[in-house]
Design a protein around this motif. Sequence first.
Motif, PDB file in Angstrom:
ATOM      1  N   ILE A   1       0.875  -1.345   0.056  1.00  0.00           N
ATOM      2  CA  ILE A   1       0.001  -0.096   0.028  1.00  0.00           C
ATOM      3  C   ILE A   1       0.837   1.341   0.110  1.00  0.00           C
ATOM      4  O   ILE A   1       1.847   1.352   0.984  1.00  0.00           O
ATOM      5  N   SER A   2       0.765   2.082  -0.994  1.00  0.00           N
ATOM      6  CA  SER A   2       1.673   3.294  -1.240  1.00  0.00           C
ATOM      7  C   SER A   2       1.533   4.114   0.295  1.00  0.00           C
ATOM      8  O   SER A   2       0.369   4.279   0.748  1.00  0.00           O
ATOM      9  N   GLY A   3       2.662   4.497   0.625  1.00  0.00           N
ATOM     10  CA  GLY A   3       2.639   5.356   2.072  1.00  0.00           C
ATOM     11  C   GLY A   3       2.159   4.533   3.367  1.00  0.00           C
ATOM     12  O   GLY A   3       2.159   5.246   3.994  1.00  0.00           O
ATOM     13  N   ALA A   4       2.130   3.265   3.101  1.00  0.00           N
ATOM     14  CA  ALA A   4       1.601   2.499   4.442  1.00  0.00           C
ATOM     15  C   ALA A   4       2.454   1.461   4.318  1.00  0.00           C
ATOM     16  O   ALA A   4       2.240   0.363   4.496  1.00  0.00           O
ATOM     17  N   THR A   5       3.786   1.540   4.486  1.00  0.00           N
ATOM     18  CA  THR A   5       4.980   0.359   4.673  1.00  0.00           C
ATOM     19  C   THR A   5       4.552  -0.536   6.046  1.00  0.00           C
ATOM     20  O   THR A   5       4.742  -1.714   5.672  1.00  0.00           O
ATOM     21  N   VAL A   6       4.283   0.012   7.092  1.00  0.00           N
ATOM     22  CA  VAL A   6       3.961  -0.723   8.255  1.00  0.00           C
ATOM     23  C   VAL A   6       2.839  -1.599   8.210  1.00  0.00           C
ATOM     24  O   VAL A   6       2.822  -2.747   8.311  1.00  0.00           O
ATOM     25  N   THR A   7       1.924  -0.947   7.718  1.00  0.00           N
ATOM     26  CA  THR A   7       0.679  -1.785   7.309  1.00  0.00           C
ATOM     27  C   THR A   7       0.801  -2.853   6.545  1.00  0.00           C
ATOM     28  O   THR A   7       0.491  -3.989   6.492  1.00  0.00           O
ATOM     29  N   SER A   8       1.428  -2.539   5.155  1.00  0.00           N
ATOM     30  CA  SER A   8       1.729  -3.387   4.248  1.00  0.00           C
ATOM     31  C   SER A   8       2.580  -4.941   4.892  1.00  0.00           C
ATOM     32  O   SER A   8       2.375  -6.004   4.473  1.00  0.00           O
ATOM     33  N   ASN A   9       3.658  -4.364   5.619  1.00  0.00           N
ATOM     34  CA  ASN A   9       4.319  -5.530   6.450  1.00  0.00           C
ATOM     35  C   ASN A   9       3.699  -6.167   7.262  1.00  0.00           C
ATOM     36  O   ASN A   9       3.667  -7.630   7.651  1.00  0.00           O
ATOM     37  N   ALA A  10       2.447  -5.617   7.812  1.00  0.00           N
ATOM     38  CA  ALA A  10       1.767  -6.588   8.726  1.00  0.00           C
ATOM     39  C   ALA A  10       0.944  -7.452   8.092  1.00  0.00           C
ATOM     40  O   ALA A  10       0.754  -8.696   8.410  1.00  0.00           O
ATOM     41  N   ILE A  11       0.331  -7.281   6.834  1.00  0.00           N
ATOM     42  CA  ILE A  11      -0.353  -7.775   6.085  1.00  0.00           C
ATOM     43  C   ILE A  11       0.461  -9.163   5.698  1.00  0.00           C
ATOM     44  O   ILE A  11      -0.104 -10.223   5.690  1.00  0.00           O
ATOM     45  N   ILE A  12       1.761  -8.771   5.287  1.00  0.00           N
ATOM     46  CA  ILE A  12       2.695  -9.778   4.662  1.00  0.00           C
ATOM     47  C   ILE A  12       2.989 -10.691   5.910  1.00  0.00           C
ATOM     48  O   ILE A  12       2.867 -12.137   5.714  1.00  0.00           O
TER      49      ILE A  12
END
Length: 331
Positions: free
Chosen positions: A305-316
Amino acid sequence: MKDNRLKGIIALAVVTVLAFGIIYGSKILVKDEANNQKDVGQNDENLPGSIDVSGAEGIVSAREITDDAGNITAYSVVAEATGFATKPVTMEVVFENDAKTIKELKVVSHAETPGYGQKMEEESFLNQFKGISAPIYLRGKAPVADTSNQDVTAPTQEGYQDGIYRVEADEVDNKGYLYMLTIKVEEGKITSLVFDSMNREGEYKSYLSTVGEYVMTDDGPTWKEQADALANYVLEKQSIDGLTVDENGKTDVVSGVSISINNFLDLAKKALQMAKTGEGAESTGSDEAGYVDGDSGEVGEIDGISGATVTSNAIIKLVNNAYDFISDYAK
């Protein structure tokens, strides 16, 4: 007098009935809410096909999905991981009966930032998971498979292998910034180092300091200038050796640097260690490098998700935790 008593009795009876109705209605609402919570993934051993998830970190619930004949057609795993908000990101991952291919990804609950992490709810984001194999990675961050065809050389005297290495802090700091560092190694030499941090709005500290929106002192070097000075030190020394700090994380080794460099040192140490082993190397050349996922020769890569690295990593993380759990179970 009798009329007044009669009116009082009637009024009391009405109040009693209303109170009883309110209490009874509240119990029904609480019961319904509890049932709804179970519907979105609370572990319930009474559900058909329910799988015991006791002791499984990050796994909320899991179950087998079967057809009328009792054959397993899919697996459902509800998993959670810490994102940008204090409330965890919780999602349901539905796998095909091979316990590897992702059939569907559904959002159960989250409290991520609107316009950033909240974009996980968009179909365009969720649809990219359909049909890919776990484990999954952010695009370009899958482990390199056959390095013989990659732009990766044997370690030089410094012990670095060619490639691009990216690392991030495990969590945001107390001011809401996530720190990240990227190094590039070519012909065994570190040729580039970028150190930066990003806030919850997706704004980089290097940019904010350059345009005057992140100011530490009126007349001293900007945050970006200090970050660049640290990068130049590593490029010159090809190491972080000698970059000593005091009890506050400050250094007097690099001229003009007044910021605490603990975050820089932690990330640089991780990146340089990766460069010594070649772990996680991204090719410095063609993007057609071979990435591997299991025996398929293909990798499950998704766009974050653009601009949401922490969220993206949580989903991964939660998807891969779900995969680890269900693949072990299916064995």
